[in-house]
Design an enzyme around this catalytic site. Structure first.
Site, PDB file in Angstrom:
ATOM      1  N   SER A  71       0.793  -1.229   0.000  1.00  0.00           N
ATOM      2  CA  SER A  71       0.000   0.000   0.000  1.00  0.00           C
ATOM      3  C   SER A  71       0.830   1.288   0.000  1.00  0.00           C
ATOM      4  CB  SER A  71      -0.942   0.014   1.207  1.00  0.00           C
ATOM      5  OG  SER A  71      -2.038  -0.835   0.973  1.00  0.00           O
ATOM      6  N   LYS A  74       0.185   3.907  -2.570  1.00  0.00           N
ATOM      7  CA  LYS A  74      -0.778   5.012  -2.432  1.00  0.00           C
ATOM      8  C   LYS A  74      -0.104   6.362  -2.206  1.00  0.00           C
ATOM      9  CE  LYS A  74      -4.467   1.992  -0.657  1.00  0.00           C
ATOM     10  NZ  LYS A  74      -3.855   0.742  -0.220  1.00  0.00           N
ATOM     11  N   SER A 131      -5.937   3.417   4.522  1.00  0.00           N
ATOM     12  CA  SER A 131      -5.350   2.711   3.383  1.00  0.00           C
ATOM     13  C   SER A 131      -6.424   2.083   2.502  1.00  0.00           C
ATOM     14  CB  SER A 131      -4.373   1.627   3.874  1.00  0.00           C
ATOM     15  OG  SER A 131      -3.538   1.192   2.827  1.00  0.00           O
TER      16      SER A 131
END
Length: 396
Positions: A71, A74, A131
């Site tokens: 993640s 991101k 997230s």
């Protein structure tokens, strides 16, 4: 400051009395007599520690290894979102509609329903704090029309930033073939994201709510626990998949020094957080920022040929600083300002018309671009005529 501009570049060389600037090269020994590379992040697959303002690398370990980022992907999604807001493509209050595809994302999510709408502000909270894979795709579709189009933008931005170890396949970091980056490249895009001051409002918050006044309020708790437990920490992004293991791009600021620390492939959350904390501790105990010019200080005057104004005053746009080692005496530090002597109108606001170079001995340790603070249009015939006539008759 003298307004002398001669053929070539205007060069101002000033010796500075400050501590030594570390080089950009990997530190293979114990820097400053402190911890070695192995001691700072022994369990991480790769790691890097740098100063966010100048990009000076303090420590690195396998920092260019191409690895799955989970993640932390991101960070780029948030960067493109902040750019879209900054450029006026998006407003914080714009509604973002959730598609069937976005709502179908597994893993970390804020449980968006197909057709549900949230503002850009709320979606960014969901991405930064929880997230949200679903929120990431919803934002990607809002900005680019499709996730595929957004991923193309991600890779284009990566190339623009010089991220040579990176290739994105999706916008949220869910496992995918050929989706990879490196600790070094994560630090690069993290520095770029931190140029938008508002982002730490989201990445640095420990808890908040979505749908607060609805029947289904959603409590957000930041996946990055350092923002609560490490003094000065205010971002940026955690990551985990079984393939990537535990990853984190973190930032913290103390006494004017903002550090970025990245670890990839840590075995568990505790180890990941401990190793990032150790890197931060090392940065703040061993280094400080030395200011060369403060915002607003005049650096020089540039004459503009055939401009509707004859010259531009170049001022420091920000605090021009270098990272220096604490406790080192009498280093050979100096700086030079080079301004273009052949600037012709029109001049765009933000146009590069010089540079500030900082040296240690003969080595350049940092360069700052100097830009025009204003737009200068080409002067009309009558203004140029009066200016020329005034010079002929010594009229000020």
């Amino acid at each position: 400051m003298k307004k002398a501009l001669i053929a070539g570049f205007l060069v101002l060389a000033v010796g500075l009395s400050s501590a030594a600037v570390p080089s950009y090269a990997e530190e293979s020994s114990k820097p400053g007599g402190g911890s070695s590379q192995e001691e700072l992040a022994p369990s991480a697959r790769s790691a890097i520690l740098l100063d966010a303002d100048t990009g000076t690398i303090i420590y690195e370990k396998n920092s260019h290894d191409k690895l799955p980022p989970a993640s932390i992907t991101k960070v780029m999604t948030m960067l493109l979102t902040m750019e879209a807001i900054d450029e006026g493509q998006l407003k914080w209050t714009d509604k973002v509609r959730t598609s069937e595809y976005a709502a179908s994302m597994g893993g970390s999510q804020i449980f968006l329903e197909p057709g549900e709408e949230m503002t850009v502000d709320e979606m960014l909270k969901g991405i930064a704090m929880a997230s949200g894979n679903d929120a990431s795709v919803a934002m990607a579709e809002k900005i680019a029309g499709s996730e595929e189009g957004f991923v193309k933008m991600m890779n284009e931005k990566a190339a623009e930033l010089g991220m040579k170890d990176t290739h994105f396949v999706n916008c949220n970091g869910l496992p995918a073939e050929n989706h990879y980056t490196s600790a070094h490249d994560i630090a690069v895009m993290s520095r770029e994201l931190l140029k938008y001051d508002q982002i730490t409002k989201y990445t640095g918050a420990y808890q908040d709510y979505l749908r607060k006044d609805s029947e289904k309020p959603f409590w957000l708790v930041n996946t990055n626990k350092l923002v609560r437990f490490y003094t000065g920490a205010d971002g940026l992004k955690t990551g985990y998949t079984s393939e990537a293991k535990f990853c984190l791009s973190a930032t913290a600021k103390r006494d004017g020094l903002r550090a970025v620390a990245v670890v990839m492939g840590a075995p568990d959350t505790k180890t990941r957080n401990n190793e990032v904390s150790r890197m931060f501790d090392y940065a703040f105990s061993q280094y400080t920022m030395h200011s060369i010019y403060k915002p607003g200080e005049v650096l020089g005057i540039v004459k503009v040929q055939k401009g509707d104004v004859p010259e531009i005053s170049i001022q420091a746009e920000k605090d021009y600083s270098v990272l220096v080692k604490k406790g080192v005496k009498n280093p050979d530090i100096r700086h030079e300002i080079q301004l273009d002597p052949n600037v012709k109108a029109p001049v765009a606001a933000g146009q590069v018309i010089g540079k500030l170079s900082v040296y240690q001995g003969e080595q350049v340790v940092k360069e700052f671009e100097l830009t025009s603070p204003v737009e200068v249009k080409k002067a009309g015939f009558w203004k140029l005529f009066k200016r020329t006539t005034g010079k002929l008759f010594h009229v000020d």
